[in-house]
Design a protein around this motif. Structure first.
Motif, PDB file in Angstrom:
ATOM      1  N   ALA A 154     -12.787  20.559  -7.020  1.00 34.77           N
ATOM      2  CA  ALA A 154     -11.529  19.850  -6.969  1.00 34.77           C
ATOM      3  C   ALA A 154     -11.482  18.731  -6.102  1.00 34.77           C
ATOM      4  O   ALA A 154     -10.709  17.987  -6.225  1.00 34.77           O
ATOM      5  N   GLU A 155     -12.205  18.555  -5.260  1.00 35.23           N
ATOM      6  CA  GLU A 155     -12.456  17.194  -4.232  1.00 35.23           C
ATOM      7  C   GLU A 155     -13.921  16.749  -4.308  1.00 35.23           C
ATOM      8  O   GLU A 155     -14.980  17.920  -3.903  1.00 35.23           O
ATOM      9  N   ARG A 156     -14.123  15.601  -4.206  1.00 33.69           N
ATOM     10  CA  ARG A 156     -15.384  15.135  -4.255  1.00 33.69           C
ATOM     11  C   ARG A 156     -15.234  13.684  -3.436  1.00 33.69           C
ATOM     12  O   ARG A 156     -14.540  12.740  -3.924  1.00 33.69           O
ATOM     13  N   ARG A 157     -16.056  13.281  -2.370  1.00 34.59           N
ATOM     14  CA  ARG A 157     -15.670  12.190  -1.617  1.00 34.59           C
ATOM     15  C   ARG A 157     -15.991  11.091  -2.474  1.00 34.59           C
ATOM     16  O   ARG A 157     -17.421  11.201  -3.135  1.00 34.59           O
ATOM     17  N   ALA A 158     -15.294  10.071  -2.452  1.00 38.62           N
ATOM     18  CA  ALA A 158     -15.315   8.859  -3.239  1.00 38.62           C
ATOM     19  C   ALA A 158     -16.486   7.960  -2.599  1.00 38.62           C
ATOM     20  O   ALA A 158     -16.146   7.746  -1.368  1.00 38.62           O
ATOM     21  N   THR A 159     -17.243   7.057  -3.190  1.00 38.47           N
ATOM     22  CA  THR A 159     -18.002   6.152  -2.757  1.00 38.47           C
ATOM     23  C   THR A 159     -17.483   4.786  -3.052  1.00 38.47           C
ATOM     24  O   THR A 159     -17.116   4.661  -4.573  1.00 38.47           O
ATOM     25  N   GLY A 160     -17.399   3.767  -2.186  1.00 34.97           N
ATOM     26  CA  GLY A 160     -16.456   2.645  -2.722  1.00 34.97           C
ATOM     27  C   GLY A 160     -16.128   1.856  -1.727  1.00 34.97           C
ATOM     28  O   GLY A 160     -16.549   1.780  -0.722  1.00 34.97           O
ATOM     29  N   CYS A 161     -15.228   0.590  -2.206  1.00 34.09           N
ATOM     30  CA  CYS A 161     -14.837  -0.263  -1.124  1.00 34.09           C
ATOM     31  C   CYS A 161     -13.763   0.560   0.000  1.00 34.09           C
ATOM     32  O   CYS A 161     -12.755   1.199  -0.948  1.00 34.09           O
ATOM     33  N   LEU A 162     -13.651   0.461   1.169  1.00 31.75           N
ATOM     34  CA  LEU A 162     -12.459   0.895   2.121  1.00 31.75           C
ATOM     35  C   LEU A 162     -11.241   0.310   1.770  1.00 31.75           C
ATOM     36  O   LEU A 162     -11.290  -1.059   1.711  1.00 31.75           O
ATOM     37  N   ILE A 163     -10.378   0.968   1.566  1.00 31.14           N
ATOM     38  CA  ILE A 163      -8.952   0.538   1.343  1.00 31.14           C
ATOM     39  C   ILE A 163      -8.450  -0.038   2.842  1.00 31.14           C
ATOM     40  O   ILE A 163      -8.471   1.036   3.638  1.00 31.14           O
ATOM     41  N   LYS A 164      -8.350  -1.061   2.962  1.00 30.51           N
ATOM     42  CA  LYS A 164      -7.613  -1.556   4.201  1.00 30.51           C
ATOM     43  C   LYS A 164      -6.255  -1.053   4.487  1.00 30.51           C
ATOM     44  O   LYS A 164      -5.263  -1.337   3.680  1.00 30.51           O
ATOM     45  N   LYS A 165      -6.142  -0.869   5.516  1.00 37.17           N
ATOM     46  CA  LYS A 165      -4.694  -0.179   6.105  1.00 37.17           C
ATOM     47  C   LYS A 165      -4.039  -1.347   6.884  1.00 37.17           C
ATOM     48  O   LYS A 165      -4.726  -1.855   7.872  1.00 37.17           O
ATOM     49  N   PHE A 166      -2.708  -1.370   6.516  1.00 34.52           N
ATOM     50  CA  PHE A 166      -2.143  -2.421   7.417  1.00 34.52           C
ATOM     51  C   PHE A 166      -1.027  -1.733   8.371  1.00 34.52           C
ATOM     52  O   PHE A 166      -0.419  -0.563   8.181  1.00 34.52           O
ATOM     53  N   GLN A 183       0.727  -1.468   0.128  1.00 38.62           N
ATOM     54  CA  GLN A 183       0.018   0.260   0.121  1.00 38.62           C
ATOM     55  C   GLN A 183       0.847   1.195   0.015  1.00 38.62           C
ATOM     56  O   GLN A 183       0.339   2.478   0.657  1.00 38.62           O
ATOM     57  N   GLN A 184       2.053   1.102  -0.530  1.00 38.16           N
ATOM     58  CA  GLN A 184       2.793   2.452  -0.745  1.00 38.16           C
ATOM     59  C   GLN A 184       2.274   3.630  -1.370  1.00 38.16           C
ATOM     60  O   GLN A 184       2.269   4.665  -0.715  1.00 38.16           O
ATOM     61  N   LEU A 185       1.791   3.229  -2.362  1.00 35.58           N
ATOM     62  CA  LEU A 185       1.151   4.537  -3.020  1.00 35.58           C
ATOM     63  C   LEU A 185      -0.193   5.151  -2.530  1.00 35.58           C
ATOM     64  O   LEU A 185      -0.612   6.296  -2.454  1.00 35.58           O
ATOM     65  N   SER A 186      -1.017   4.173  -2.117  1.00 34.05           N
ATOM     66  CA  SER A 186      -2.329   4.474  -1.699  1.00 34.05           C
ATOM     67  C   SER A 186      -2.050   5.412  -0.268  1.00 34.05           C
ATOM     68  O   SER A 186      -2.701   6.318   0.047  1.00 34.05           O
ATOM     69  N   LYS A 187      -1.136   5.161   0.502  1.00 38.25           N
ATOM     70  CA  LYS A 187      -0.877   5.693   1.448  1.00 38.25           C
ATOM     71  C   LYS A 187      -0.135   7.172   1.097  1.00 38.25           C
ATOM     72  O   LYS A 187      -0.489   8.042   1.844  1.00 38.25           O
ATOM     73  N   GLN A 188       0.837   7.033   0.267  1.00 37.42           N
ATOM     74  CA  GLN A 188       1.465   8.337  -0.409  1.00 37.42           C
ATOM     75  C   GLN A 188       0.514   9.413  -0.704  1.00 37.42           C
ATOM     76  O   GLN A 188       0.307  10.376  -0.430  1.00 37.42           O
ATOM     77  N   PHE A 189      -0.678   9.081  -1.505  1.00 35.83           N
ATOM     78  CA  PHE A 189      -1.772   9.878  -2.093  1.00 35.83           C
ATOM     79  C   PHE A 189      -2.821   9.936  -0.952  1.00 35.83           C
ATOM     80  O   PHE A 189      -3.584  11.103  -1.202  1.00 35.83           O
ATOM     81  N   GLY A 190      -2.956   9.226   0.062  1.00 31.31           N
ATOM     82  CA  GLY A 190      -4.109   9.459   0.985  1.00 31.31           C
ATOM     83  C   GLY A 190      -5.334   8.828   0.501  1.00 31.31           C
ATOM     84  O   GLY A 190      -6.453   9.224   0.747  1.00 31.31           O
ATOM     85  N   ALA A 191      -5.252   7.672  -0.508  1.00 31.48           N
ATOM     86  CA  ALA A 191      -6.344   7.114  -0.990  1.00 31.48           C
ATOM     87  C   ALA A 191      -7.206   6.248   0.123  1.00 31.48           C
ATOM     88  O   ALA A 191      -6.602   5.575   0.732  1.00 31.48           O
ATOM     89  N   THR A 192      -8.417   6.417   0.135  1.00 32.12           N
ATOM     90  CA  THR A 192      -9.253   5.785   1.129  1.00 32.12           C
ATOM     91  C   THR A 192     -10.341   4.834   0.565  1.00 32.12           C
ATOM     92  O   THR A 192     -10.652   3.805   1.385  1.00 32.12           O
ATOM     93  N   LYS A 193     -10.485   5.098  -0.678  1.00 27.79           N
ATOM     94  CA  LYS A 193     -11.833   4.120  -1.324  1.00 27.79           C
ATOM     95  C   LYS A 193     -11.383   3.565  -2.468  1.00 27.79           C
ATOM     96  O   LYS A 193     -10.336   4.070  -3.066  1.00 27.79           O
TER      97      LYS A 193
END
Length: 197
Positions: A185-197, A122-132
């Motif tokens: 410029a920002e809109r909350r995404a709807t989807g599956c929660l990205i699991k954090k390790f 999850q290096q990139l999702s953490k770097q970007f702050g992606a949650t969904k």
């Protein structure tokens, strides 16, 4: 009473730290390197010829991501001729068991249609702050690197593409291609929660 106030302040500050993780709109995006399904390294700098890059965090296991596959293909086809490139990053969501990454299998139809990069650890999702999953980050190329111009949802109807009223990603791409700033410029995404390790 004082103890409760201190606890409240501490929780508020911790919440803000987590809420602010990742890139903010206007931030310069650092170079990254991920591997594709064929174990080949792909870097952000590989896309220096693209005026805009849409980084889509998704998952081959997420039902929401599967609902968006056709729409993302259509967006990619519509905007590739205008210089927009799409990158799909397969990351781990909360539905998976066992391994920390759900690697896209080359024989899966979705893996053949979408050239996935693997978000190992999850290096990139953490770097970007992606949650969904799916969640998109639109980067604009400039002489000194890529800058984040939009992040969030693809549109306003994950379940039914025929009933979409607001096309957030398309609107952002249209504005940037026309030399304008993105109105939303920002809109909350709807989807599956990205699991954090």
């Amino acid at each position: 009473m004082k103890r409760y106030f201190t606890l409240f302040v501490a929780l508020f500050l911790i919440g803000n730290v987590f809420a602010q993780s990742g890139y903010r709109i206007g931030a310069k995006v650092e170079n990254f390197t991920l591997k594709d399904a064929q174990n080949q390294a792909v870097e952000l700098s590989n896309f220096k010829d693209a005026p805009l890059l849409a980084v889509v965090f998704t998952s081959v296991s997420c039902p929401y991501a599967k609902l968006y596959e056709t729409r993302l293909q259509q967006l990619s086809q519509a905007y590739t001729g205008k210089g927009v490139r799409f990158v799909y990053v397969n990351t781990t969501i909360g539905l998976e068991e066992g391994s920390q990454t759900d690697k896209a299998q080359p024989d899966r139809p979705s893996a053949q249609t979408f050239p996935y990069l693997i978000d190992e650890g999850q290096q990139l999702s953490k770097q970007f702050g992606a949650t969904k999953a799916p969640e998109v980050f639109v980067l604009q190329n400039s002489p000194d690197g890529f800058y984040l111009r939009y992040k969030g949802a693809i549109d306003d109807n994950p379940q039914a593409g025929n009933y979409v009223k607001q096309r957030y990603l398309a609107n952002a791409l249209d504005a940037l291609l026309a030399g304008r700033s993105v109105a939303e410029a920002e809109r909350r995404a709807t989807g599956c929660l990205i699991k954090k390790f």
